[in-house]
Each structure stands twice: as structure tokens, then as C-alpha cells.
Design a protein around this motif. Structure first.
Motif, PDB file in Angstrom:
ATOM      1  N   MET A 214       0.842  -1.214   0.000  1.00  0.00           N
ATOM      2  CA  MET A 214       0.000   0.000   0.000  1.00  0.00           C
ATOM      3  C   MET A 214       0.877   1.266   0.000  1.00  0.00           C
ATOM      4  O   MET A 214       0.495   2.294   0.543  1.00  0.00           O
TER       5      MET A 214
ATOM      6  N   ILE B 114      -7.042   9.787  11.895  1.00  0.00           N
ATOM      7  CA  ILE B 114      -6.880  10.481  10.614  1.00  0.00           C
ATOM      8  C   ILE B 114      -7.958  10.038   9.635  1.00  0.00           C
ATOM      9  O   ILE B 114      -8.581  10.861   8.954  1.00  0.00           O
TER      10      ILE B 114
ATOM     11  N   GLU C 233     -11.237  11.774  10.667  1.00  0.00           N
ATOM     12  CA  GLU C 233     -11.266  13.234  10.490  1.00  0.00           C
ATOM     13  C   GLU C 233     -11.241  13.606   9.005  1.00  0.00           C
ATOM     14  O   GLU C 233     -12.094  14.372   8.549  1.00  0.00           O
TER      15      GLU C 233
ATOM     16  N   VAL D 284     -12.120   1.041   5.359  1.00  0.00           N
ATOM     17  CA  VAL D 284     -11.800  -0.384   5.468  1.00  0.00           C
ATOM     18  C   VAL D 284     -10.886  -0.534   6.687  1.00  0.00           C
ATOM     19  O   VAL D 284      -9.771  -0.010   6.695  1.00  0.00           O
TER      20      VAL D 284
ATOM     21  N   PHE E 174      -9.238  -2.883   9.954  1.00  0.00           N
ATOM     22  CA  PHE E 174      -8.803  -4.201  10.380  1.00  0.00           C
ATOM     23  C   PHE E 174      -9.513  -4.665  11.661  1.00  0.00           C
ATOM     24  O   PHE E 174      -9.886  -5.818  11.815  1.00  0.00           O
TER      25      PHE E 174
HETATM   26  P1  NAD Z   1      -4.401   5.250  14.087  1.00  0.00           P
HETATM   27  O1  NAD Z   1      -3.420   4.405  14.802  1.00  0.00           O
HETATM   28  O2  NAD Z   1      -5.265   6.179  14.840  1.00  0.00           O
HETATM   29  O3  NAD Z   1      -5.370   4.320  13.221  1.00  0.00           O
HETATM   30  C1  NAD Z   1      -4.882   3.403  12.280  1.00  0.00           C
HETATM   31  C2  NAD Z   1      -5.961   2.374  12.010  1.00  0.00           C
HETATM   32  O4  NAD Z   1      -5.566   1.615  10.872  1.00  0.00           O
HETATM   33  C3  NAD Z   1      -6.172   1.394  13.159  1.00  0.00           C
HETATM   34  O5  NAD Z   1      -7.528   1.394  13.535  1.00  0.00           O
HETATM   35  C4  NAD Z   1      -5.719   0.056  12.575  1.00  0.00           C
HETATM   36  O6  NAD Z   1      -6.461  -1.042  13.066  1.00  0.00           O
HETATM   37  C5  NAD Z   1      -5.963   0.268  11.089  1.00  0.00           C
HETATM   38  N1  NAD Z   1      -5.160  -0.594  10.201  1.00  0.00           N
HETATM   39  C6  NAD Z   1      -3.829  -0.866  10.289  1.00  0.00           C
HETATM   40  N2  NAD Z   1      -3.445  -1.700   9.295  1.00  0.00           N
HETATM   41  C7  NAD Z   1      -4.555  -1.962   8.555  1.00  0.00           C
HETATM   42  C8  NAD Z   1      -4.806  -2.759   7.392  1.00  0.00           C
HETATM   43  N3  NAD Z   1      -3.840  -3.440   6.772  1.00  0.00           N
HETATM   44  N4  NAD Z   1      -6.076  -2.806   6.914  1.00  0.00           N
HETATM   45  C9  NAD Z   1      -7.070  -2.118   7.516  1.00  0.00           C
HETATM   46  N5  NAD Z   1      -6.885  -1.354   8.610  1.00  0.00           N
HETATM   47  C10 NAD Z   1      -5.648  -1.260   9.126  1.00  0.00           C
HETATM   48  O7  NAD Z   1      -3.507   6.033  12.991  1.00  0.00           O
HETATM   49  P2  NAD Z   1      -3.835   7.302  12.102  1.00  0.00           P
HETATM   50  O8  NAD Z   1      -5.302   7.534  12.005  1.00  0.00           O
HETATM   51  O9  NAD Z   1      -3.028   7.124  10.867  1.00  0.00           O
HETATM   52  O10 NAD Z   1      -3.214   8.474  12.967  1.00  0.00           O
HETATM   53  C11 NAD Z   1      -1.801   8.485  13.238  1.00  0.00           C
HETATM   54  C12 NAD Z   1      -1.489   9.228  14.503  1.00  0.00           C
HETATM   55  O11 NAD Z   1      -1.748  10.615  14.351  1.00  0.00           O
HETATM   56  C13 NAD Z   1      -2.294   8.729  15.672  1.00  0.00           C
HETATM   57  O12 NAD Z   1      -1.416   8.166  16.593  1.00  0.00           O
HETATM   58  C14 NAD Z   1      -2.955   9.919  16.262  1.00  0.00           C
HETATM   59  O13 NAD Z   1      -2.684  10.030  17.627  1.00  0.00           O
HETATM   60  C15 NAD Z   1      -2.357  11.121  15.519  1.00  0.00           C
HETATM   61  N6  NAD Z   1      -3.481  12.018  15.161  1.00  0.00           N
HETATM   62  C16 NAD Z   1      -4.191  12.603  16.156  1.00  0.00           C
HETATM   63  C17 NAD Z   1      -5.280  13.381  15.855  1.00  0.00           C
HETATM   64  C18 NAD Z   1      -6.056  14.001  16.965  1.00  0.00           C
HETATM   65  O14 NAD Z   1      -5.561  14.056  18.074  1.00  0.00           O
HETATM   66  N7  NAD Z   1      -7.267  14.470  16.733  1.00  0.00           N
HETATM   67  C19 NAD Z   1      -5.664  13.560  14.542  1.00  0.00           C
HETATM   68  C20 NAD Z   1      -4.942  12.935  13.553  1.00  0.00           C
HETATM   69  C21 NAD Z   1      -3.839  12.168  13.877  1.00  0.00           C
END
Ligand code: NAD
Ligand code: FAD
Length: 466
Positions: free
Chosen positions: A153, A184, A187, A202, A204
Motif C-alpha cells: 500500500m 486520521i 477526520e 476499510v 482491520f
Molecule cells: P491510528 O493508529 O489512529 O489508526 C490506524 C488504524 O488503521 C487502526 O484502527 C488500525 O487497526 C488500522 N489498520 C492498520 N493496518 C490496517 C490494514 N492493513 N487494513 C485495515 N486497517 C488497518 O492512525 P492514524 O489515524 O493514521 O493516525 C496516526 C497518529 O496521528 C495517531 O497516533 C494519532 O494520535 C495522531 N493524530 C491525532 C489526531 C487528533 O488528536 N485528533 C488527529 C490525527 C492524527
């Protein structure tokens, strides 16, 4: 060669706050940033631009769907995406220039260029017009993080994009697959869904925002479905391909069967990874761990005692306010003070509408720990304030120790949850009981009354307005 008391590498919320606090404490301080603007991920391609687009898209969504009920008629409503992006860029510019001002005011010397360790006290700065070296008695690594992705990906930044590109699209896509239902994904998925894009998540795990209290996941999912977002759970994405006109995403469904999703764009939002490339860690004997993080002790010192590391590049929540706390903490440690960070009380917020916010233990965590607890919930729709604004979605849930009544966790979905959670943090920092919150006067009419009512409910089921 110029010498400093403290050299900070990276100007995100961790680095620039560290530099500010260091300067306040009287240290001769330098801040190194490889990009032209200060503020790091948060100000340039994270917190601030995403909130600007969330606010703009929410205005549009309200105008399209909710104004009529308020007696406001609009004709020929349309999205001017280039203007939306222009405004977002202006917000970013104002905010990053604010950091220039603060550095100037506090006499922090700013260097623009890639900082890398020559040795344990010398940092080389590779600039557009050459090289410079400076030394620091103490050095703080605050180099942050970058979007993560898994093999298959890899973002091509054209159709398979990360949050950075998603913050700059100048046309509303017809459709978008969001890989990952975390912060992310929700949002930015929500931004585009509100603007009329068909957004399909999608994920996991078996729910969205899986690290937050599960009742909040359920509540926010109902609201996001109303915005048009679709969700696929227990689907593990295997690959994403640019087909020329769009993207094809292949995933394994809960029965391990291959399924495909097609759309114009695919947003890869599967987490972020610490960033240490080009930092020359090998020259000072520091090796990142398997997760790419720099390991530190409880004072945030690396294995080299006068070199500290903070923010997204170390373990813990990848949040701007956590990085800020660590920035100030390290400056104070260097000054010989004894600062403290209560990591358990760092709030989590998702800036969808309604917002989701939580602090302390989730119900799932309490169950796992075997703690005996009681809950009190109160729905937003029972508040006069919520009815007046039309923001009736959501609830406040308070978890308190069954025996002592101490508040162990507060979770909110609803209007202004991001601001309401500050009350929860204050209460929990002072180890308040549910009864303490229940007996505090909360202005009427406000969304905060739901916190008081949930506390009343947790105390002994004595919420008044339900
Ligand atoms: P995240 O860790 O919040 O979510 C990632 C999601 O992707 C998880 O639910 C996971 O299960 C899923 N995932 C992983 N591999 C997958 C796959 N192969 N197929 C399907 N789903 C899969 O990560 P993010 O949304 O990328 O955000 C990154 C970081 O940025 C976070 O740690 C967050 O704290 C920070 N962030 C914070 C805010 C906020 O505070 N409002 C906003 C944006 C980002
Ligand atoms: P960063 O902000 O990543 O800053 C690190 C800086 O170091 C960068 O400017 C980088 O260019 C610089 N750098 C790296 N290596 C070098 C080097 N060798 N020499 C010189 N400079 C270098 N968090 C929240 O709390 N609330 C939110 O609403 C929120 N929204 C987000 C939305 C999005 C889309 C994204 C992607 C993230 C969001 N985050 C949010 C997370 C937040 O942005 C990060 O947790 C935060 O920026 C981390 O701060 P930091 O100082 O550790 O690193």
C-alpha cells in the motif's frame, strides 16, 4: 563554531515548546528545522490544517443539511475547493509565522537545515547554501513522525495518498477508500464525506477508533453514517493499486476471502512512524528500537545522558499536547527542576462533528484490569443547549471506582467534546469523586451540564433531567 546550552532538533510542538521553555529558563537556545517553516507536522500538515478543513466542510454540511431547519434558506450552494484550500493555507501560514514571532521574542536562534549528529555535542546543519556546525551542552531530539504504510500500500501520492496530500486536494473526489478507521481516517474521511465524496472505510479491527471507549465508537459511527460514510470492519487491506483512473484496494474479509474496493482515491491512514532519517544517530551510538522509536528513561534522557528525545519520536501517544508537555518537561529537567507528566491523563480527541474526547481508563481497560467500577451516562439530547443548537447527538459517560467513587475515566461524544474534556482532566488531576463533579455548579444552558448530570448518574443514579 557557535555554542549553546540547549540545541533542539525539530520544530514541531515538542521542539518549539522545548526551545521556548528553555529560553524562559535563561538557557542560550538553538532550534533546528529542516523545512522553511516552523511548527512541524502539527502546524503544517497535521492538527491545524485538518481542523481548518474540518471547520470549512462542517459549515458546508450544515448549510446543505441543517440551515433549513433553523429557518435559513440558501440557493445554489456550492463548494469552492480551491478557496477552501487557500483559506486553510492562510491559517497555516498565520500559525507558523506565530512561531517565528515567539522564537524571536524569546531570543531563540533558529537554523533552517537538516540537523545531524557529528558527535555527542556537535550538530551539523545542512542548509540550502552550505553547511554550519554548532555545539550544545544538551541536545533534544524532537524529529517527530511520518505517515506509516505496509508493503503493498505504498502511497504514490497521486491516487494512493497520505494525510499530507489529502490536505491539499483542489477538487472534491467522487469517491475515496480510507484504509484505517483511526483518527486520521475519521477526520479526513469526514471532511470529504461532508463535501459529497463517497467515503468507505476499510478497518482491520471490529470498530472505529479502537483505542477509545467502545461506546464512543458506536456513537460516533452513527453520526458519521449520517454524513454518508460507509464502514467495513475486520477487513485487512493487503494492497492498493493505482489503476490510472483511480485505485483498487484488495483486502481479506472476516472469512479470509479476498474482496476489492474501487474508488478515485485511497487514503492510507494506518498510523505514523517515528522519524530519525538523516539524523546521524549512528555517530552517537543510539539505535532506534524495533518500532523506530528512540528509547528514553523517565527523564526522557537517551542512552547518552545529555541527549534527550521527546514527542512522536519516542514511545507514547502521538499527540501534539503530549509532545508539548515533554518539551517543557525536558527544559525543566535540564534546569534541575523536578517536573512531572501524568501520562494517564493526556486526553484523546477526534475532531469529527460531533467530537469525541476521552481521558483516563476506558470501560474495556477497567474490565481487563479487574477494577470494580460504576458508570453514569447522560445523553446530549436531554440538554436545552443541545436542542437550541440542534447538536443533540452523543453522550457523556463517567466511570468511577465502585467503592471510593473516584473518577477513573470520562468519555464524551458531542458538541464541543474537545473543550469539555478539559473539565474532566482538571477533575481527575485533583482525584475528584463523581460526587465532587455532581456538586459543582455548571452554567446553564451549556453542553457541560451533561458532565454534571453523568456524574450525578454515576454517584447513585440521581441524574435530574432524564
Ligand atoms: P491510528 O493508529 O489512529 O489508526 C490506524 C488504524 O488503521 C487502526 O484502527 C488500525 O487497526 C488500522 N489498520 C492498520 N493496518 C490496517 C490494514 N492493513 N487494513 C485495515 N486497517 C488497518 O492512525 P492514524 O489515524 O493514521 O493516525 C496516526 C497518529 O496521528 C495517531 O497516533 C494519532 O494520535 C495522531 N493524530 C491525532 C489526531 C487528533 O488528536 N485528533 C488527529 C490525527 C492524527
Ligand atoms: P513533529 O510535529 O512531527 O515535528 C518534527 C519536526 O522535526 C518536523 O518539522 C521535521 O521537519 C523536523 N525534523 C525532522 N528531522 C529533522 C532533522 N534531522 N533536522 C531538522 N529538522 C528535522 N495531534 C493532536 O494532538 N491533535 C490533533 O488534532 C492532531 N491532528 C493531526 C492531524 C494529522 C493529519 C496528523 C498527520 C497528525 C495530527 N496530530 C494531532 C498529531 C501531531 O501532529 C503530532 O503528534 C505532533 O506534531 C508531534 O509533534 P513532534 O514535535 O513530536 O513532531
Amino acid at each position: 563554531m557557535e555554542s549553546y546550552d540547549i540545541v533542539v532538533i525539530g520544530s514541531g510542538p515538542g521542539g518549539y515548546v522545548c526551545a521556548l521553555r528553555a529560553a524562559q529558563l535563561g538557557f542560550k537556545t538553538a532550534l533546528i528545522e529542516k523545512y522553511d517553516t516552523l511548527g512541524g507536522t502539527c502546524l503544517n500538515v497535521g492538527c491545524i490544517p485538518s481542523k481548518a478543513l474540518l471547520d470549512s466542510s462542517e459549515h458546508y454540511f450544515n448549510a446543505a443539511h441543517n440551515f433549513k431547519e433553523h429557518g435559513i434558506g440558501l440557493e445554489k450552494l456550492k463548494v469552492d475547493m480551491p478557496q477552501m484550500i487557500k483559506r486553510k493555507n492562510a491559517v497555516v501560514e498565520q500559525t507558523t509565522k506565530g512561531i517565528d514571532y515567539l522564537m524571536d521574542k524569546n531570543k531563540v536562534t533558529v537554523y533552517h537545515g537538516l540537523g545531524s549528529f557529528e558527535d555527542k555535542n556537535t550538530v551539523k546543519i545542512k542548509k540550502a547554501d552550505g553547511e554550519e556546525k554548532i555545539t550544545g551542552k544538551n541536545i533534544v531530539i524532537a524529529t517527530g513522525s511520518k505517515p506509516n504504510y505496509f508493503p503493498g500500500m505504498e502511497p504514490d501520492k497521486k491516487r494512493i495518498i497520505t494525510s499530507t496530500e489529502a490536505l491539499g486536494l483542489t477538487k472534491v473526489p467522487k469517491s475515496m477508500i480510507v484504509i484505517g478507521g483511526g483518527v486520521i481516517g475519521l477526520e479526513l474521511g469526514s471532511v470529504y464525506a461532508r463535501l459529497g465524496c463517497k467515503v468507505e472505510v476499510v478497518e482491520f479491527m471490529d470498530r472505529i477508533i479502537a483505542t477509545m471507549d467502545s461506546s464512543m465508537s458506536k456513537e460516533i459511527m452513527r453520526a458519521l453514517k449520517k454524513e454518508g460514510m460507509k464502514f467495513n470492519f475486520k477487513h485487512k487491506v493487503q494492497k492498493a493499486e493505482n489503476t490510472g483512473k483511480g485505485v483498487k484496494v484488495t483486502a481479506l474479509d472476516p472469512k479470509d476471502k479476498e474482496v476489492t474496493f474501487e474508488a478515485e482515491y485511497c487514503l492510507v491512514s494506518v498510523g505514523r512512524k517515528p522519524y530519525t532519517e538523516g539524523l546521524g544517530l549512528e555517530n552517537i551510538g543510539i539505535e532506534p528500537n524495533k518500532k523506530g522509536q528512540i528509547e528514553t528513561d523517565e527523564q526522557l534522557r537517551t542512552s547518552v545522558p545529555h541527549i534527550f528525545a521527546i514527542g512522536d519520536v519516542v514511545a507514547g501517544a502521538m499527540l501534539a499536547h503530549k509532545a508539548e508537555e515533554e518539551g517543557a518537561f525536558v527544559a525543566e529537567v535540564i534546569a534541575g527542576q523536578k517536573p512531572h507528566i501524568n501520562y494517564r491523563l493526556i486526553p484523546n480527541v477526534v475532531y469529527t462533528w460531533p467530537e469525541v474526547a476521552g481521558v483516563g481508563y476506558t470501560e474495556e481497560e477497567l474490565k481487563e484490569k479487574g477494577t470494580e467500577y460504576k458508570t453514569g451516562s447522560f445523553p446530549m439530547k436531554a440538554l436545552g443547549r443541545a436542542r437550541a443548537s440542534g447538536d443533540t447527538y452523543g453522550l457523556v459517560k463517567i466511570l468511577a471506582d465502585k467503592e471510593t467513587d473516584e473518577v477513573l475515566g470520562i468519555h464524551i461524544t458531542g458538541a464541543r467534546a474537545a473543550d469539555l474534556i478539559a473539565e474532566a482532566v482538571v477533575a481527575m488531576e485533583y482525584r475528584a469523586s463523581a460526587e465532587d463533579i455532581a456538586r459543582m455548579s455548571h452554567a446553564h444552558p451549556t453542553y457541560a451540564e451533561a458532565v454534571k448530570e453523568a456524574a450525578l448518574a454515576a454517584t447513585d443514579d440521581r441524574a435530574l433531567h432524564i
